[in-house]
Design a protein around this motif. Sequence first.
Motif, PDB file in Angstrom:
ATOM      1  N   LEU A  53      -0.970  -7.529   0.116  1.00  0.00           N
ATOM      2  CA  LEU A  53      -1.887  -6.876   1.046  1.00  0.00           C
ATOM      3  C   LEU A  53      -2.544  -7.895   1.969  1.00  0.00           C
ATOM      4  CD1 LEU A  53      -3.642  -4.302  -1.320  1.00  0.00           C
ATOM      5  CD2 LEU A  53      -2.156  -3.742   0.611  1.00  0.00           C
ATOM      6  N   ARG A  54      -3.004  -8.998   1.413  1.00  0.00           N
ATOM      7  CA  ARG A  54      -3.633 -10.028   2.236  1.00  0.00           C
ATOM      8  C   ARG A  54      -2.631 -10.660   3.187  1.00  0.00           C
ATOM      9  NH1 ARG A  54      -8.512 -12.620   0.341  1.00  0.00           N
ATOM     10  NH2 ARG A  54      -7.582 -14.687   0.607  1.00  0.00           N
ATOM     11  N   ARG A  55      -1.410 -10.832   2.724  1.00  0.00           N
ATOM     12  CA  ARG A  55      -0.385 -11.404   3.600  1.00  0.00           C
ATOM     13  C   ARG A  55      -0.085 -10.485   4.778  1.00  0.00           C
ATOM     14  NH1 ARG A  55       5.535 -13.602   1.774  1.00  0.00           N
ATOM     15  NH2 ARG A  55       5.985 -11.402   1.394  1.00  0.00           N
ATOM     16  N   GLU A  56      -0.236  -9.195   4.566  1.00  0.00           N
ATOM     17  CA  GLU A  56       0.005  -8.221   5.628  1.00  0.00           C
ATOM     18  C   GLU A  56      -1.210  -8.054   6.534  1.00  0.00           C
ATOM     19  OE1 GLU A  56       2.807  -5.689   7.483  1.00  0.00           O
ATOM     20  OE2 GLU A  56       3.007  -7.171   5.878  1.00  0.00           O
ATOM     21  N   GLY A  57      -2.323  -8.730   6.180  1.00  0.00           N
ATOM     22  CA  GLY A  57      -3.496  -8.705   7.045  1.00  0.00           C
ATOM     23  C   GLY A  57      -4.548  -7.678   6.680  1.00  0.00           C
ATOM     24  N   HIS A  58      -4.464  -7.105   5.483  1.00  0.00           N
ATOM     25  CA  HIS A  58      -5.442  -6.107   5.065  1.00  0.00           C
ATOM     26  C   HIS A  58      -6.671  -6.776   4.441  1.00  0.00           C
ATOM     27  CE1 HIS A  58      -2.595  -2.948   5.920  1.00  0.00           C
ATOM     28  NE2 HIS A  58      -1.694  -3.489   5.113  1.00  0.00           N
TER      29      HIS A  58
END
Length: 503
Positions: free
Chosen positions: A29-34
């Motif tokens: 999720l963090r890698r996707e920018g969330h």
Amino acid sequence: MVCDSKPLQSKKVCVVGAGMGGLAVAYELRREGHDVTVLEQSGNIGGQWLYDPRSDTADLLGAAAPVRVHSSIYASLRLISPRQTTGFTDFPFSPRNGRDNRRFRGNREVHLYLKDFCDAFGLMEAVRLDTRVLRAAMTPTHQWAVRSVALKEYDTDEKMSGAFVDEVFDAAVVATGHYSQPRLPSIEGMEVWGGRQMHSHSYRVPEAFRGEVVVVVGCGESGKDIAMEIRGVAKEVYLVAKSMEEVTPGLSKVLAKHGANLASTASGRSSVRGQFGGVRRRLQRGRRHRRPLHGVQLLVPFAGHGRSDHHRRPPRGPAVRARVPAVAGSVALLRRRTQEGETSQLLTLQYTLDGSFPTKPKQVHLLNLQVFAPRFFETQARWVAQVLSSKRTLPTEEEMLRSVEEYYHAREIAGVPKKYTHELGSLDRTHMDEFGDKYCGFPRVERWKCELLGSSVQNMMDNLETFRDDYHDSDSIRDGVLEWDLSAQHQAAAPTRTLHPSP
């Protein structure tokens, strides 16, 4: 499907649970920018891999729900899969100086590895420890209202401290796992038998079994592990299997070697009788042969955790088939009433994610899947992250329903027991690769890793007592391991780690 025409969206997401699955979700999720918040009820990350020496002495069978002690890990547990095949894709499970560097490492090393993973990618800044989620519900604006409370331990009791915290998220991913709540077998007379009984969930060390006669019910990997361990202190140990098919060549060797105080019995149906704890079994093979085991003092059922023999089809709504990613969109933990009047927990997810919600939300039941970890966790997590950012879309409701019906029908025709409906371990490894490749661009497993895993399983079947320390690799496995070691050392030497966007 891929939606290249839509702009990528960042969502505020709550992840419940900081075990291996929850950390995989947080990472993707963090890698996707969330914007991610992970809520974890324990005082540390790790989930099941956070070893807890305590057990609930008032409920050793774990009959109460939820259990008071979350972890089911016993002190001596070692993995049955090699480290080269069980690490996160972007963070190899490489050896560390002064640590447990065996190929089949112990449980503490897994927990340390998960902490290393968090530290390498800064995940701890998103994790809120000692926080229990009490409620998650959809709001009128189709977001998720999550209520949590901070926990503080007093001896063995957990008591609430401070006020409730209410927060609103665009989506919630439930990653609480299903290996903490024991599933008990149905054994005639078990409820009135006067001997001591405990579930494997409560097992930690063998000393409590010194000098006793013990029956271990269940011939899974944990059952065999623990039976062999307590053999060293118990007077006698009887290992009960469903059929002789569960007695592998490796187990046969163990029984032949330690036959003086370790025995195995095949049993389709069991009963517990007698004032002195005699255990009788009825065999399925044509005749009812009964062999009494005198002086039994302890019954240890190993029926597993979390899964049950319920109907394949949920009482309402469709179920997500294995080929459709299993965690998606806005997820909530709801409660429903069963026909028997018992309350159970159910995971649901919302079909639409881009704001165009229907007046009455359509929901689909999410059933637990038993899968290899952490690779399939990562695959599902990446798919969830990409759906939330509008990079991918969900199949239609009609497609999901049709796929589910076809799948269930095929399993029924094949005679698969209902409790194994969502068991993925028997599937060809290409299924996992095709799943990740098709739904989220996840890299395929290298051929040598598949060979390594296959040879490890075969060695375990043939040499149950020694397979973790005595193995013989083929040339292709040796070359692959050597290349993996060099790559892992290079990555470990890197000063910082960066979260690169997924493809």
